[in-house]
Scaffold this active site. Structure first.
Site, PDB file in Angstrom:
ATOM      1  CE  LYS A  20      -3.938  -1.887   2.395  1.00 43.79           C
ATOM      2  NZ  LYS A  20      -4.286  -2.381   3.721  1.00 43.79           N
TER       3      LYS A  20
ATOM      4  CD  GLN B 126      -3.899  -4.261   6.688  1.00 44.72           C
ATOM      5  OE1 GLN B 126      -3.966  -3.240   6.012  1.00 44.72           O
ATOM      6  NE2 GLN B 126      -4.203  -5.435   6.201  1.00 44.72           N
TER       7      GLN B 126
ATOM      8  CG  ASP C 166     -10.583  -0.064   5.065  1.00 46.77           C
ATOM      9  OD1 ASP C 166     -10.250  -0.630   4.015  1.00 46.77           O
ATOM     10  OD2 ASP C 166      -9.956  -0.161   6.134  1.00 46.77           O
TER      11      ASP C 166
HETATM   12  N1  GUN Z   1      -6.966  -6.494   6.078  1.00 52.42           N
HETATM   13  C1  GUN Z   1      -7.102  -7.234   4.939  1.00 52.42           C
HETATM   14  N2  GUN Z   1      -7.779  -6.534   4.001  1.00 52.42           N
HETATM   15  C2  GUN Z   1      -8.076  -5.332   4.550  1.00 52.42           C
HETATM   16  C3  GUN Z   1      -8.750  -4.177   4.068  1.00 52.42           C
HETATM   17  O1  GUN Z   1      -9.230  -4.097   2.939  1.00 52.42           O
HETATM   18  N3  GUN Z   1      -8.849  -3.133   4.945  1.00 52.42           N
HETATM   19  C4  GUN Z   1      -8.343  -3.188   6.201  1.00 52.42           C
HETATM   20  N4  GUN Z   1      -8.497  -2.122   6.990  1.00 52.42           N
HETATM   21  N5  GUN Z   1      -7.708  -4.247   6.676  1.00 52.42           N
HETATM   22  C5  GUN Z   1      -7.584  -5.306   5.853  1.00 52.42           C
END
Ligand code: GUN
Length: 295
Positions: free
Chosen positions: A55, A99, A122
């Site tokens: 990311k 996350q 998100d």
């Molecule tokens: N952990 C795995 N996929 C995601 C996601 O799309 N968003 C978040 N916040 N955590 C994750």
């Protein structure tokens, strides 16, 4: 019958990132604002560490500012909430992603709900969930957005299609159903308690599988010519004693019947981060009162 068209998620994710880079350049040129995205990682979950690294790298590649907060697993809930509060009040930070999964001693719902809805890249905050369902401008969860972009890469107008979503999670099943409704599909949400699921899936022009059960959807369930979007990412034992990734769809069987299908890996997976960056650019535009090309 010809094999299905394979939907190239890697390529399409690259196209989305190119659009985001263009939008970022426009926001800088026209408004003097560089969009910024903060990612908060608590603990040492190996998969999460890989996601967060990717990311951060892709955030910088599209020209945005990136912050990574890596906190030890024993960080208190109060300290995570204090960091989110600080980021909520930082005008240079337009998007906040915490996350998941968080360590067990932290209430994830409390933390996610503490993110300002306009910075909630998100799209998990109840305010954004509500905005999505009533049709207001919202930040929408990334994997559902990516799934719709992939379906529309095959058929730009989904209006009137019979869509079946398999799975009812808050992260994929429910929001993707809302998006399909917005595209004027007739939407059925099937799940683990659905009776005659095979017969229901067989009626679908568009199948979105997001149940987390390896290769559950069989070739005999697919209507000839249907578009099949496989959101599943399941690690299963392979013949050579190692593990391999498979989706929720039995790919080889379904590819013989479907009109178009996403592979795993290389289908929906790469779209998630691309759509996160899209959300961050949208969030930045919304916060400075500028129009956004994305919503
Ligand atoms: N952990 C795995 N996929 C995601 C996601 O799309 N968003 C978040 N916040 N955590 C994750």
């Amino acid at each position: 019958m010809a094999e299905a068209q394979i939907i190239d998620g890697k390529k399409i994710a690259g196209d989305v990132r190119a659009e985001v880079a263009k939008e970022v350049a426009r926001l800088i040129a026209e408004h003097g604002v560089k969009p910024g995205l903060a990612v908060v990682l608590v603990g040492e979950d190996p998969a999460s560490k890989v996601y967060v690294k990717n990311k951060a790298q892709q955030t910088v590649e599209v020209g945005m500012k990136s912050w990574e907060y890596k906190l030890p697993a024993e960080t208190s809930e109060a300290d995570v909430l204090a960091l989110v509060n600080k980021l909520n009040n930082d005008a240079a930070c337009h998007g906040i992603l915490v996350q998941l999964p968080l360590p067990k001693h932290i209430n994830s719902e409390k933390v996610l709900n503490s993110i300002h809805p306009d910075k909630d890249v998100d799209g998990f905050h109840p305010v954004n969930v509500g905005r999505l369902w009533v049709g207001e401008r919202a930040l929408v969860p990334c994997t559902p957005t990516g799934s719709i972009i992939l379906a529309k890469s095959v058929k730009p107008n989904l209006s009137g299609m019979d869509a079946v979503v398999i799975g009812r999670s808050n992260i994929v099943g429910k929001p993707v159903a809302a998006l399909l409704l917005r595209e004027n599909c007739t939407v059925t949400i099937a799940h683990s308690r659905t009776k005659n699921i095979e017969d229901i899936v067989k009626c679908a022009d568009l199948v979105i599988a997001a149940v987390g059960i390896p290769e559950m959807v069989k070739g005999s369930w697919i209507r000839p010519g249907a578009i099949v979007i496989d959101v599943g990412i399941n690690r299963v034992p392979s013949e050579n004693g190692k593990t391999k990734l498979v989706g929720d769809v039995a790919y080889d069987e379904c590819a013989k019947v479907a009109g178009a299908i996403t592979p795993v890996p290389g289908g929906v997976g790469p779209m998630t981060i691309a759509c996160l960056l899209r959300n961050a650019a949208q969030a930045a535009a919304m916060q400075i009162g500028a129009k956004s090309v994305f919503a």
